[in-house]
Design an enzyme around this catalytic site. Structure first.
Site, PDB file in Angstrom:
ATOM      1  N   CYS A 135       0.325  -1.553  -0.099  1.00 46.02           N
ATOM      2  CA  CYS A 135       0.193   0.172  -0.193  1.00 46.02           C
ATOM      3  C   CYS A 135       1.135   1.502   0.379  1.00 46.02           C
ATOM      4  CB  CYS A 135      -1.205  -0.128   1.426  1.00 46.02           C
ATOM      5  SG  CYS A 135      -1.392   1.573   1.151  1.00 46.02           S
ATOM      6  N   CYS A 138      -0.762   3.852   1.945  1.00 45.78           N
ATOM      7  CA  CYS A 138      -0.463   3.859   3.545  1.00 45.78           C
ATOM      8  C   CYS A 138       1.343   3.967   4.072  1.00 45.78           C
ATOM      9  CB  CYS A 138      -0.237   2.591   3.750  1.00 45.78           C
ATOM     10  SG  CYS A 138      -2.003   1.876   3.654  1.00 45.78           S
ATOM     11  N   ASP A 139       2.404   3.840   3.232  1.00 39.19           N
ATOM     12  CA  ASP A 139       3.402   3.220   3.719  1.00 39.19           C
ATOM     13  C   ASP A 139       4.982   4.804   2.913  1.00 39.19           C
ATOM     14  OD1 ASP A 139       2.774   1.709   5.682  1.00 39.19           O
ATOM     15  OD2 ASP A 139       2.816  -0.114   3.661  1.00 39.19           O
TER      16      ASP A 139
END
Ligand code: NAP
Length: 320
Positions: A135, A138-139
């Site tokens: 992701c 997300c990261d």
């Protein structure tokens, strides 16, 4: 609260939430089991530009919160937890949540979506959260001014790579063929981004690490067989998704990949009273808007089913 319900919905992506909105408005007081990723895949994205009604786009998480609030406004109830098994061979249906609590239901809507596929190469599992990610939104932040790889050749890979250029210094798309299956518009966007380059026609072999964090990905050329390590601080795996149907274990008909089979244009499964919608039954369109549309269909199918069946007997006999 009684553990028996007229309709239980599993999953909280666009399909589950839309089914919840429609079922709640039909006064069916649906109970929704949230699943392991409340809000579904859209909570892992940023800008959604193609959901109708938002001319300037909308943030994925914001859209999902709005859908949830809308469902709650009409009386839908949410339960945290993951459906770990079901018994659909007798009525009322039984749904076990987190391997301990059992809900019973006259009808069931399965909207459990799909999850990211992994490469299955050595080192991958150990390095999740230590450089391996599925992701970018997300990261990506953790890879500011670093070098990252994105594995895959579909729209997800193009989208993840393009997004990662906001953070990383260099993004390399690693793909097992020369041709991409991504749509032309997404490919063009990646190709025209000067931070993105490509390593094509290679097979990923192994996540390479210093024991603590990822340092690269070993690949083999499909042409020459030559092996080499592509050095990187992070590896984003973007090779598609698999339907979340393991917990059904033969209770509902699925295709050879695991997607639930539905009948004709309806959301009906092979078990009367069990319906499916969204990515868990759609391996083709897989869009937020198509998932939402199929969630609507599932709730309408449930309503019709309850009108025409003897479920009242089951609910009375099983009410706790
Ligand atoms: P996908 O289209 O199935 O593409 C998966 C890619 O990963 C393919 O290029 C595939 O290679 C590669 N791959 C699969 N298994 C692999 C393995 N074990 N090792 C190495 N490579 C592997 O999946 P997706 O990109 O997630 O897209 C899924 C659907 O969502 C599509 O319909 C897509 O259009 C849609 N989507 C849309 C958007 C958007 O419009 N914003 C964004 C993301 C996704 P091969 O090509 O060789 O099979």
């Amino acid at each position: 609260m009684s553990n028996h319900h007229r309709v239980v919905i599993l999953g909280t992506g666009p399909a589950g939430y839309t089914a919840a909105i429609y079922a709640a408005r039909a006064s069916l007081q649906p109970v929704i089991v949230e699943g392991s990723e409340p809000g579904g895949q859209l909570t892992l994205t940023t800008e959604v530009e193609n959901f109708p009604g938002f001319s300037d786009g909308v943030q994925g998480p914001e859209l999902m919160v709005a859908m949830r609030t809308q469902a709650e406004r009409f009386g839908a109830t949410f339960r945290t937890g993951l459906a770990t098994s079901v018994n659909l061979s007798e009525r009322p249906f039984r749904i076990v949540v987190d391997e301990k609590e059992t809900l019973t239901a006259d009808t069931l809507i399965i909207a459990t979506g799909a999850s990211a596929k992994m490469l299955g190469v050595p080192g991958e599992q150990e390095m999740i959260g230590r450089g391996v990610s599925t992701c970018a939104t997300c990261d990506g932040f953790f890879f500011r001014n670093k070098k990252v790889l994105v594995v895959g050749g579909g729209d997800s890979a193009m989208e993840e790579a393009t997004y990662l250029t906001h953070h990383a210094e260099k993004v390399t798309i690693v793909h097992r063929r020369e041709e991409f299956r991504a749509s032309k518009v997404m490919q063009d966007r990646a190709r025209h981004n000067e931070k993105i380059d490509f390593v094509l026609n290679v097979t990923p072999l192994e996540m390479v690490s210093d024991g603590n964090k990822v340092t690269g990905l070993k690949v083999k050329s499909n042409e020459t067989g030559e092996e080499r390590v592509l050095e990187a601080d992070g590896v984003f795996v973007a090779i598609g998704h698999r339907p979340n149907t393991d917990f059904l274990k033969g209770q509902v008909e699925v295709d050879k990949v695991g997607y639930i089979v539905t009948s004709g244009h309806s959301s009906a499964t092979n078990v009367p009273g069990v319906f499916a919608c969204g990515d868990v039954m759609d391996s083709h369109y897989r869009q937020a808007i198509t998932a939402a549309g199929s969630g609507c269909k599932a709730a309408m199918d449930v309503e019709k089913f309850l009108e025409g069946s003897a479920v009242h007997d089951w609910s009375m006999s099983s009410a706790k």
